[in-house]
Design a protein around this motif. Structure first.
Motif, PDB file in Angstrom:
ATOM      1  N   TYR A  87      -4.922  -0.829 -19.523  1.00  0.00           N
ATOM      2  CA  TYR A  87      -6.236  -0.261 -19.202  1.00  0.00           C
ATOM      3  C   TYR A  87      -6.878  -1.053 -18.056  1.00  0.00           C
ATOM      4  N   ASP A  88      -6.866  -2.383 -18.161  1.00  0.00           N
ATOM      5  CA  ASP A  88      -7.432  -3.228 -17.104  1.00  0.00           C
ATOM      6  C   ASP A  88      -6.681  -3.028 -15.785  1.00  0.00           C
ATOM      7  N   GLY A  89      -5.360  -2.931 -15.893  1.00  0.00           N
ATOM      8  CA  GLY A  89      -4.567  -2.703 -14.688  1.00  0.00           C
ATOM      9  C   GLY A  89      -4.849  -1.360 -14.054  1.00  0.00           C
ATOM     10  N   GLY A  90      -5.116  -0.348 -14.874  1.00  0.00           N
ATOM     11  CA  GLY A  90      -5.449   0.972 -14.338  1.00  0.00           C
ATOM     12  C   GLY A  90      -6.748   0.967 -13.562  1.00  0.00           C
ATOM     13  N   ARG A  91      -7.717   0.193 -14.041  1.00  0.00           N
ATOM     14  CA  ARG A  91      -8.978   0.071 -13.313  1.00  0.00           C
ATOM     15  C   ARG A  91      -8.740  -0.599 -11.949  1.00  0.00           C
ATOM     16  N   ALA A  92      -7.936  -1.659 -11.967  1.00  0.00           N
ATOM     17  CA  ALA A  92      -7.634  -2.354 -10.714  1.00  0.00           C
ATOM     18  C   ALA A  92      -6.862  -1.457  -9.756  1.00  0.00           C
ATOM     19  N   LEU A  93      -5.900  -0.712 -10.303  1.00  0.00           N
ATOM     20  CA  LEU A  93      -5.093   0.179  -9.472  1.00  0.00           C
ATOM     21  C   LEU A  93      -5.951   1.240  -8.799  1.00  0.00           C
ATOM     22  N   GLN A  94      -6.870   1.818  -9.556  1.00  0.00           N
ATOM     23  CA  GLN A  94      -7.714   2.863  -8.985  1.00  0.00           C
ATOM     24  C   GLN A  94      -8.569   2.318  -7.841  1.00  0.00           C
ATOM     25  N   ARG A  95      -9.141   1.149  -8.027  1.00  0.00           N
ATOM     26  CA  ARG A  95      -9.951   0.552  -6.952  1.00  0.00           C
ATOM     27  C   ARG A  95      -9.095   0.282  -5.716  1.00  0.00           C
ATOM     28  N   LEU A  96      -7.898  -0.226  -5.941  1.00  0.00           N
ATOM     29  CA  LEU A  96      -6.995  -0.499  -4.818  1.00  0.00           C
ATOM     30  C   LEU A  96      -6.655   0.785  -4.075  1.00  0.00           C
ATOM     31  N   TRP A  97      -6.358   1.830  -4.835  1.00  0.00           N
ATOM     32  CA  TRP A  97      -5.991   3.125  -4.243  1.00  0.00           C
ATOM     33  C   TRP A  97      -7.135   3.670  -3.401  1.00  0.00           C
ATOM     34  N   LEU A  98      -8.334   3.645  -3.935  1.00  0.00           N
ATOM     35  CA  LEU A  98      -9.493   4.159  -3.201  1.00  0.00           C
ATOM     36  C   LEU A  98      -9.767   3.331  -1.957  1.00  0.00           C
ATOM     37  N   GLN A  99      -9.632   2.005  -2.075  1.00  0.00           N
ATOM     38  CA  GLN A  99      -9.868   1.141  -0.909  1.00  0.00           C
ATOM     39  C   GLN A  99      -8.813   1.392   0.159  1.00  0.00           C
ATOM     40  N   SER A 112       0.967  11.070 -24.485  1.00  0.00           N
ATOM     41  CA  SER A 112       2.200  11.437 -23.808  1.00  0.00           C
ATOM     42  C   SER A 112       3.387  11.101 -24.691  1.00  0.00           C
ATOM     43  N   THR A 113       4.390  11.963 -24.663  1.00  0.00           N
ATOM     44  CA  THR A 113       5.588  11.733 -25.459  1.00  0.00           C
ATOM     45  C   THR A 113       6.825  11.524 -24.600  1.00  0.00           C
ATOM     46  N   VAL A 114       6.669  11.448 -23.285  1.00  0.00           N
ATOM     47  CA  VAL A 114       7.838  11.289 -22.430  1.00  0.00           C
ATOM     48  C   VAL A 114       8.394   9.877 -22.551  1.00  0.00           C
ATOM     49  N   PHE A 115       9.685   9.753 -22.349  1.00  0.00           N
ATOM     50  CA  PHE A 115      10.388   8.484 -22.524  1.00  0.00           C
ATOM     51  C   PHE A 115       9.838   7.405 -21.594  1.00  0.00           C
ATOM     52  N   LEU A 116       9.490   7.801 -20.381  1.00  0.00           N
ATOM     53  CA  LEU A 116       9.039   6.814 -19.396  1.00  0.00           C
ATOM     54  C   LEU A 116       7.698   6.195 -19.780  1.00  0.00           C
ATOM     55  N   ASP A 117       6.898   6.925 -20.539  1.00  0.00           N
ATOM     56  CA  ASP A 117       5.587   6.400 -20.946  1.00  0.00           C
ATOM     57  C   ASP A 117       5.762   5.582 -22.222  1.00  0.00           C
ATOM     58  N   TYR A 118       6.435   4.454 -22.097  1.00  0.00           N
ATOM     59  CA  TYR A 118       6.767   3.626 -23.250  1.00  0.00           C
ATOM     60  C   TYR A 118       5.498   3.149 -23.964  1.00  0.00           C
ATOM     61  N   ALA A 119       5.431   3.416 -25.255  1.00  0.00           N
ATOM     62  CA  ALA A 119       4.306   3.005 -26.108  1.00  0.00           C
ATOM     63  C   ALA A 119       2.955   3.477 -25.567  1.00  0.00           C
ATOM     64  N   GLY A 120       2.987   4.535 -24.764  1.00  0.00           N
ATOM     65  CA  GLY A 120       1.743   5.058 -24.202  1.00  0.00           C
ATOM     66  C   GLY A 120       1.119   4.178 -23.134  1.00  0.00           C
ATOM     67  N   THR A 179       0.346  -4.820 -22.911  1.00  0.00           N
ATOM     68  CA  THR A 179      -0.429  -4.335 -24.052  1.00  0.00           C
ATOM     69  C   THR A 179      -1.343  -3.205 -23.591  1.00  0.00           C
ATOM     70  N   PRO A 180      -1.852  -2.389 -24.513  1.00  0.00           N
ATOM     71  CA  PRO A 180      -2.772  -1.319 -24.114  1.00  0.00           C
ATOM     72  C   PRO A 180      -3.977  -1.832 -23.334  1.00  0.00           C
ATOM     73  N   GLN A 181      -4.585  -2.926 -23.766  1.00  0.00           N
ATOM     74  CA  GLN A 181      -5.755  -3.455 -23.066  1.00  0.00           C
ATOM     75  C   GLN A 181      -5.400  -3.891 -21.650  1.00  0.00           C
ATOM     76  N   ALA A 182      -4.265  -4.564 -21.505  1.00  0.00           N
ATOM     77  CA  ALA A 182      -3.849  -5.002 -20.172  1.00  0.00           C
ATOM     78  C   ALA A 182      -3.564  -3.808 -19.274  1.00  0.00           C
ATOM     79  N   SER A 196      -0.098   5.884 -20.061  1.00  0.00           N
ATOM     80  CA  SER A 196      -1.282   6.684 -20.373  1.00  0.00           C
ATOM     81  C   SER A 196      -2.533   5.805 -20.410  1.00  0.00           C
ATOM     82  N   TYR A 197      -2.410   4.619 -21.016  1.00  0.00           N
ATOM     83  CA  TYR A 197      -3.555   3.703 -21.045  1.00  0.00           C
ATOM     84  C   TYR A 197      -3.950   3.278 -19.633  1.00  0.00           C
ATOM     85  N   MET A 198      -2.956   3.116 -18.754  1.00  0.00           N
ATOM     86  CA  MET A 198      -3.256   2.780 -17.369  1.00  0.00           C
ATOM     87  C   MET A 198      -4.038   3.912 -16.707  1.00  0.00           C
TER      88      MET A 198
END
Length: 271
Positions: free
Chosen positions: A220-232, A1-9, A215-218, A12-14
């Motif tokens: 990514y980890d947060g995206g996994r947590a977010l998805q589980r929360l959303w589904l629950q 992603s190149t949009v301004f809001l997606d700072y440092a990607g 960070t990208p890893q954090a 996208s990693y989330m």
């Protein structure tokens, strides 16, 4: 992603983390174990995830979450505020804290929710009056069903659940010239209305945190947590709306605020 809001990607990693969670849930139902390796090549951060599938005889544990994947969506419909049902706060925490080692803080008190609205509302206004973010924001809006079907991307205006008055306001706000004038006279409180109305109708607002900083890893980890929360949340019958724009701006601010004007930095620091 190149949009301004997606700072440092980071956003996208989330998103990739959310995809990884879906892969795990689906593989489990198909009788496979999904071995996920995040950022396997440190020299190439664009390679964010590798997945290896192997047959598994382990019983599927998260069938309820799997069943929500096909119907999961951002739900902006508003109703009268009602408290979370007894036990549901704990059910939401478990999928984040026990399964993904994140932390979920739920804000449910009216005063807390008012404070959240006082952060999200001005954050939305900032995006509309920004010469960088405004064009990107407007370019994402799909105004007609025909446009939605043709592009298959962006933000369907029908899903914003706007009143006719708010829809007219959004049309006006899509003009950068109008937003320049609004900013010069320090106006634009109406731009805060959708977020404030959403929080006024919310049972709770949740904040997910994970170790590792922005960070990208954090992410990514947060995206996994977010998805589980959303589904629950969907499984429990709750409407769910991610409101991450202001968080993305905070990440940029924490690294010095590159691309932000001084008045925008001052606003974000206050928020």
């Amino acid at each position: 992603s190149t949009v301004f809001l997606d700072y440092a990607g980071l956003a996208s990693y989330m998103s990739i983390g959310a995809v990884a969670e879906n892969i795990t849930l689906v593989a489990e139902q198909l009788g496979f174990a999904a071995e996920l390796t995040s950022f396997p090549n440190r020299a190439n951060p664009n390679e964010a995830l590798r997945v290896r599938f192997a047959p598994s005889s382990a019983p599927a544990r998260d069938t309820q979450l799997f069943e929500q994947i096909a119907t999961r969506l951002t739900n902006r419909k508003l109703g009268a505020r009602a408290p979370l049902a007894p036990g549901d706060a704990e059910r939401l925490r478990v999928v984040v804290e026990e399964e993904r080692r994140g932390r979920l803080r739920l804000l449910e008190e009216p005063r807390q929710l008012d404070d959240v609205a006082d952060i999200l509302g001005p954050g939305d206004r900032l995006r509309f009056v920004s010469k960088i973010m405004h064009p990107e924001l407007v370019s994402e809006i799909r105004w007609t069903p025909e446009e939605v079907e043709r592009t298959r991307d962006g933000l369907d205006v029908a899903t914003l659940e706007l009143t006719p008055v708010d829809l007219v306001g959004l049309r006006v706000a899509s003009s950068m010239g109008v937003m320049d004038l609004v900013n010069k006279v320090r106006g634009g409180r109406a731009l805060e209305r959708p977020s404030r109305k959403a929080i006024a109708a919310a049972s709770a607002v949740g904040v997910i945190t994970v170790a590792g900083g922005h960070t990208p890893q954090a992410m990514y980890d947060g995206g996994r947590a977010l998805q589980r929360l959303w589904l629950q949340a969907n499984a429990l019958g709750y409407a769910f709306q991610p409101m991450t724009g202001i968080v993305c701006l905070f990440w940029r601010l924490l690294d010095g605020g590159d691309g932000l004007r001084e008045d925008e930095k001052a606003t974000l620091k206050e928020l």
